[in-house]
Write a protein that holds these residues in place. Structure first.
Motif, PDB file in Angstrom:
ATOM      1  N   ALA A  24       0.845  -1.197   0.000  1.00 39.11           N
ATOM      2  CA  ALA A  24       0.000   0.000   0.000  1.00 39.11           C
ATOM      3  C   ALA A  24       0.881   1.249   0.000  1.00 39.11           C
ATOM      4  CB  ALA A  24      -0.899   0.003   1.236  1.00 39.11           C
ATOM      5  N   PRO A  25       0.363   2.370  -0.524  1.00 41.86           N
ATOM      6  CA  PRO A  25       1.121   3.620  -0.468  1.00 41.86           C
ATOM      7  C   PRO A  25       1.428   3.993   0.981  1.00 41.86           C
ATOM      8  CG  PRO A  25      -0.847   3.871  -1.838  1.00 41.86           C
ATOM      9  CD  PRO A  25      -0.939   2.533  -1.161  1.00 41.86           C
ATOM     10  N   ALA A  26       2.628   4.507   1.167  1.00 43.89           N
ATOM     11  CA  ALA A  26       3.059   4.882   2.516  1.00 43.89           C
ATOM     12  C   ALA A  26       3.938   6.118   2.453  1.00 43.89           C
ATOM     13  CB  ALA A  26       3.829   3.733   3.158  1.00 43.89           C
ATOM     14  N   LEU A  27       4.102   6.728   3.590  1.00 44.04           N
ATOM     15  CA  LEU A  27       5.038   7.834   3.763  1.00 44.04           C
ATOM     16  C   LEU A  27       6.052   7.391   4.795  1.00 44.04           C
ATOM     17  CD1 LEU A  27       2.322  10.575   3.865  1.00 44.04           C
ATOM     18  CD2 LEU A  27       4.042  10.315   2.081  1.00 44.04           C
ATOM     19  N   LYS A  28       7.316   7.651   4.480  1.00 45.90           N
ATOM     20  CA  LYS A  28       8.383   7.200   5.371  1.00 45.90           C
ATOM     21  C   LYS A  28       9.322   8.349   5.705  1.00 45.90           C
ATOM     22  CE  LYS A  28       8.149   2.445   3.856  1.00 45.90           C
ATOM     23  NZ  LYS A  28       8.899   1.253   3.534  1.00 45.90           N
ATOM     24  N   VAL A  29       9.931   8.236   6.863  1.00 45.22           N
ATOM     25  CA  VAL A  29      10.934   9.182   7.328  1.00 45.22           C
ATOM     26  C   VAL A  29      12.163   8.364   7.678  1.00 45.22           C
ATOM     27  CG1 VAL A  29      11.537  10.909   9.074  1.00 45.22           C
ATOM     28  CG2 VAL A  29       9.171  10.713   8.266  1.00 45.22           C
ATOM     29  N   ARG A  30      13.233   8.590   6.956  1.00 46.67           N
ATOM     30  CA  ARG A  30      14.474   7.837   7.161  1.00 46.67           C
ATOM     31  C   ARG A  30      14.195   6.330   7.209  1.00 46.67           C
ATOM     32  NH1 ARG A  30      18.158  10.543  11.490  1.00 46.67           N
ATOM     33  NH2 ARG A  30      16.975   9.127  12.804  1.00 46.67           N
ATOM     34  N   LYS A  31      13.402   5.864   6.241  1.00 45.35           N
ATOM     35  CA  LYS A  31      13.051   4.454   6.039  1.00 45.35           C
ATOM     36  C   LYS A  31      12.126   3.872   7.104  1.00 45.35           C
ATOM     37  CE  LYS A  31      16.980   3.659   3.214  1.00 45.35           C
ATOM     38  NZ  LYS A  31      18.187   3.196   2.854  1.00 45.35           N
ATOM     39  N   LYS A  32      11.611   4.720   7.985  1.00 47.69           N
ATOM     40  CA  LYS A  32      10.653   4.264   9.004  1.00 47.69           C
ATOM     41  C   LYS A  32       9.272   4.802   8.638  1.00 47.69           C
ATOM     42  CE  LYS A  32      14.182   4.199  12.496  1.00 47.69           C
ATOM     43  NZ  LYS A  32      14.923   5.100  13.349  1.00 47.69           N
ATOM     44  N   MET A  33       8.252   4.003   8.887  1.00 42.73           N
ATOM     45  CA  MET A  33       6.916   4.379   8.461  1.00 42.73           C
ATOM     46  C   MET A  33       6.333   5.527   9.276  1.00 42.73           C
ATOM     47  SD  MET A  33       3.509   2.155   7.632  1.00 42.73           S
ATOM     48  CE  MET A  33       3.158   1.670   9.292  1.00 42.73           C
ATOM     49  N   LEU A  34       5.935   6.555   8.566  1.00 41.55           N
ATOM     50  CA  LEU A  34       5.204   7.669   9.155  1.00 41.55           C
ATOM     51  C   LEU A  34       3.711   7.337   9.165  1.00 41.55           C
ATOM     52  CD1 LEU A  34       5.074  10.611  10.206  1.00 41.55           C
ATOM     53  CD2 LEU A  34       4.971  11.331   7.810  1.00 41.55           C
ATOM     54  N   ALA A  35       3.221   6.847   8.031  1.00 40.06           N
ATOM     55  CA  ALA A  35       1.816   6.448   7.903  1.00 40.06           C
ATOM     56  C   ALA A  35       1.660   5.685   6.597  1.00 40.06           C
ATOM     57  CB  ALA A  35       0.907   7.667   7.907  1.00 40.06           C
ATOM     58  N   ARG A  36       0.584   4.887   6.524  1.00 35.41           N
ATOM     59  CA  ARG A  36       0.296   4.189   5.271  1.00 35.41           C
ATOM     60  C   ARG A  36      -1.204   4.080   5.081  1.00 35.41           C
ATOM     61  NH1 ARG A  36      -1.491  -1.133   5.049  1.00 35.41           N
ATOM     62  NH2 ARG A  36      -1.349  -2.302   6.987  1.00 35.41           N
ATOM     63  N   LEU A  37      -1.579   3.894   3.828  1.00 40.36           N
ATOM     64  CA  LEU A  37      -2.978   3.701   3.509  1.00 40.36           C
ATOM     65  C   LEU A  37      -3.333   2.249   3.790  1.00 40.36           C
ATOM     66  CD1 LEU A  37      -5.451   5.154   2.306  1.00 40.36           C
ATOM     67  CD2 LEU A  37      -4.726   4.313   0.071  1.00 40.36           C
TER      68      LEU A  37
END
Length: 115
Positions: A24-37
């Motif tokens: 699923a689409p996700a947003l990451k910060v330094r390869k760690k998950m910020l949030a995902r759909l």
């Protein structure tokens, strides 16, 4: 809100990148998950929310915040984007971003925000 709205908010912050998680689409910060759909296409999986805070969110706004048995033992809340407002989602995202981003990125962002 939509996931594109969430992307628009988060991609304005340093070190945030598009990615994927569990397909699923996700947003990451330094390869760690910020949030995902979530697979339902409407819910945002938001880690970094301690259980006591999650319980307060679910109790105060059950149409927006919820969790399933799968996430019961994790510091995660689910957000129904179709019911959510940016003013509610953005502070949660920003708080988690601050925990994941480098100290320098947070310091630089805060300095820029004060201008």
């Amino acid at each position: 809100m939509t996931f594109d709205d969430v992307r628009h908010i988060a991609l304005a912050w340093p070190e945030v990148e598009d990615g994927s998680s569990y397909g699923a689409p996700a947003l990451k910060v330094r390869k760690k998950m910020l949030a995902r759909l979530k697979e339902d296409g409407d819910s945002l999986v938001m880690p970094g929310v301690p259980p006591d805070e999650r319980d307060m969110l679910v109790e105060s706004q059950p149409k927006v915040f919820y969790f399933t048995d799968h996430y019961r033992d994790y510091p995660t809340v689910l957000i129904r984007l179709s019911k959510a407002k940016a003013g509610v989602v953005e502070p949660l995202l920003r708080c988690h971003w601050r925990a994941l981003a480098s100290k320098k990125a947070v310091k630089d962002f805060d300095a820029f925000a004060r201008l």
